[in-house]
Design an enzyme around this catalytic site. Structure first.
Site, PDB file in Angstrom:
ATOM      1  N   ASP A  38      84.008  56.291 -75.855  1.00  0.00           N
ATOM      2  CA  ASP A  38      83.533  57.328 -76.766  1.00  0.00           C
ATOM      3  C   ASP A  38      84.027  56.982 -78.169  1.00  0.00           C
ATOM      4  OD1 ASP A  38      83.001  59.639 -78.260  1.00  0.00           O
ATOM      5  OD2 ASP A  38      83.161  60.915 -76.490  1.00  0.00           O
ATOM      6  N   GLY A  64      75.007  72.507 -64.512  1.00  0.00           N
ATOM      7  CA  GLY A  64      75.661  73.564 -65.273  1.00  0.00           C
ATOM      8  C   GLY A  64      75.462  74.953 -64.719  1.00  0.00           C
ATOM      9  N   CYS A  82      74.938  63.147 -64.869  1.00  0.00           N
ATOM     10  CA  CYS A  82      74.740  64.589 -64.950  1.00  0.00           C
ATOM     11  C   CYS A  82      74.677  65.025 -66.407  1.00  0.00           C
ATOM     12  CB  CYS A  82      75.874  65.326 -64.238  1.00  0.00           C
ATOM     13  SG  CYS A  82      75.867  65.150 -62.444  1.00  0.00           S
ATOM     14  N   ALA A  83      74.272  64.104 -67.279  1.00  0.00           N
ATOM     15  CA  ALA A  83      74.237  64.388 -68.713  1.00  0.00           C
ATOM     16  C   ALA A  83      72.808  64.586 -69.190  1.00  0.00           C
ATOM     17  CB  ALA A  83      74.929  63.265 -69.485  1.00  0.00           C
ATOM     18  N   ARG A  84      72.131  63.494 -69.526  1.00  0.00           N
ATOM     19  CA  ARG A  84      70.751  63.548 -69.999  1.00  0.00           C
ATOM     20  C   ARG A  84      69.973  62.374 -69.438  1.00  0.00           C
ATOM     21  NH1 ARG A  84      68.615  68.264 -71.915  1.00  0.00           N
ATOM     22  NH2 ARG A  84      70.276  69.426 -72.986  1.00  0.00           N
ATOM     23  N   HIS A 104      68.546  69.296 -61.940  1.00  0.00           N
ATOM     24  CA  HIS A 104      69.092  69.711 -63.244  1.00  0.00           C
ATOM     25  C   HIS A 104      69.810  71.063 -63.141  1.00  0.00           C
ATOM     26  CE1 HIS A 104      68.469  69.159 -67.848  1.00  0.00           C
ATOM     27  NE2 HIS A 104      69.653  69.659 -67.571  1.00  0.00           N
ATOM     28  N   ILE A 116      82.920  68.108 -71.301  1.00  0.00           N
ATOM     29  CA  ILE A 116      82.698  67.829 -69.881  1.00  0.00           C
ATOM     30  C   ILE A 116      83.470  66.586 -69.446  1.00  0.00           C
ATOM     31  CG2 ILE A 116      80.971  67.266 -68.124  1.00  0.00           C
ATOM     32  CD1 ILE A 116      78.958  68.845 -69.932  1.00  0.00           C
ATOM     33  N   ASP A 175      71.444  64.248 -61.748  1.00  0.00           N
ATOM     34  CA  ASP A 175      71.028  65.640 -61.881  1.00  0.00           C
ATOM     35  C   ASP A 175      69.959  65.793 -62.963  1.00  0.00           C
ATOM     36  OD1 ASP A 175      71.435  68.541 -61.331  1.00  0.00           O
ATOM     37  OD2 ASP A 175      72.101  68.573 -63.422  1.00  0.00           O
ATOM     38  N   GLU A 225      60.915  65.979 -65.961  1.00  0.00           N
ATOM     39  CA  GLU A 225      61.340  67.087 -65.115  1.00  0.00           C
ATOM     40  C   GLU A 225      60.263  68.164 -65.102  1.00  0.00           C
ATOM     41  OE1 GLU A 225      65.199  68.428 -66.413  1.00  0.00           O
ATOM     42  OE2 GLU A 225      66.113  66.466 -66.097  1.00  0.00           O
TER      43      GLU A 225
END
Length: 335
Positions: A197, A302, A249-251, A299, A178, A275, A280
């Protein structure tokens, strides 16, 4: 010999998609039975010892009787399910990580678990850009006020307008399927891209402190692990330039959401977009529901038709490899 398969789809990765993909990819005769799970109409949660699954253990146990292969997205592969399903040998999870499967118990039972890496990479990357632009250009807020009959000319004042992507620096925390796509999209906007990273070797890969200090926009794309949980907290947000924008928008586990709300309340952050969340659905009374300049989606980064089709195709391809006696491509429990 006929292969007995359970297609345990839901209202996103539908059984029709799974079955069509299986029939297209898998050689030989198939005996396919169906179980439709309630996700996303009903949220996933913890089931037994696994996470992010539909609470259908009893129904799954009944549907798996005599079945050798199961293809699914949200079915819970718990020890209880495994103990009740001695014929099961392959459990294919059509999502980026098989968090709904007890991998240790599956290995002990001789069941291979596969997953579908990269299925939603394009959709999530596109959603990330949409969220970044929506937060920076105040799109949801101004739309809501226009829909209510309010024309706010003061949004055009210098203090209320946001920065452009062109000529500014965007920091990406994580550079997998992503993050790397987001980087390519951002280059088309004329932005400078920095990456943090430790698992890749690419130009512009810097330490997290340097990325935060230099980036006017920061977008999170790391996996949730013990090392990354809470990696963006009060100190990290404070290290970002005043007037910057943060996107997740990951975790939800990557970010301290109280610190995020504090930074938005104080005006240190110009805006944010999320997101994913620590709980949740978001519980009633959460600060997230009243914090200013925060764009939220439930969420669904994707979520695209292509994601569902890719997910079905990826798991069907591994079922085909299994039938041909070849190693599966995306084995989650090689032990």
């Amino acid at each position: 010999m006929t292969l007995k398969v359970l297609a345990a789809g839901d209202h996103f990765v539908r059984n029709s998609l799974l079955i069509d993909a299986l029939k297209s990819a898998v050689p030989g005769e198939l005996d396919v039975r169906e179980l439709t799970l309630p996700w996303p109409v009903e949220p996933f949660g913890r089931v037994g010892e696994v996470d992010e699954a539909s609470d259908v253990e009893d129904e799954l146990i009944e549907a798996l009787r005599g079945v050798e292969v199961c293809v699914t997205q949200m079915a819970p592969l718990t020890k209880r399910v495994l103990d009740a399903s001695p014929e099961l040998r392959l459990f294919c999870v059509s999502r980026g990580g098989p968090v709904n499967a007890n991998l240790e118990a599956a290995s002990e039972a001789g069941v291979k678990v596969t997953f579908a890496p990269g299925r939603n990479a394009v959709a999530t990357a596109e959603h990330t850009l949409a969220m970044l632009l929506a937060a920076t250009r105040r799109i949801p807020q101004t739309h809501a006020e226009l829909a209510a009959g309010v024309w706010r000319g003061d949004y055009y004042t210098y203090d209320r307008v946001g920065p452009e992507l062109e000529g500014n620096t965007v920091g990406l925390v994580g550079y997998g399927a992503i993050g790397s796509r987001v980087a390519r999209m951002l280059e088309g906007f004329g932005a400078t891209v920095l990456v943090h990273d430790p698992y890749v070797d690419v130009p512009g890969n810097v330490g997290l402190p340097e990325l935060l200090e230099r980036s006017l926009f920061v977008s999170l794309h790391a996996r949730a692990t013990p090392e990354t949980t809470g990696m963006i907290g009060k100190a990290e947000i404070a290290a970002m330039p005043a007037g910057s924008v943060l996107v997740n928008c990951a975790r939800g586990a990557l970010l301290d959401y109280d610190a995020l709300c504090d930074a938005l309340d104080s005006g240190h952050l110009f805006g944010a977009a999320c997101d994913v969340f620590p709980d949740e659905p978001i519980p009633p009374g959460s600060r997230l529901l009243t914090t200013p300049n925060l764009v939220m989606t439930p969420h669904l980064a994707g979520a695209s038709k292509e994601t569902a089709m890719k997910a079905a195709a990826i798991v069907a391809a591994d079922v085909a490899r299994y039938v041909r006696g070849e190693p599966v491509a995306h084995l989650a429990n090689p032990s």
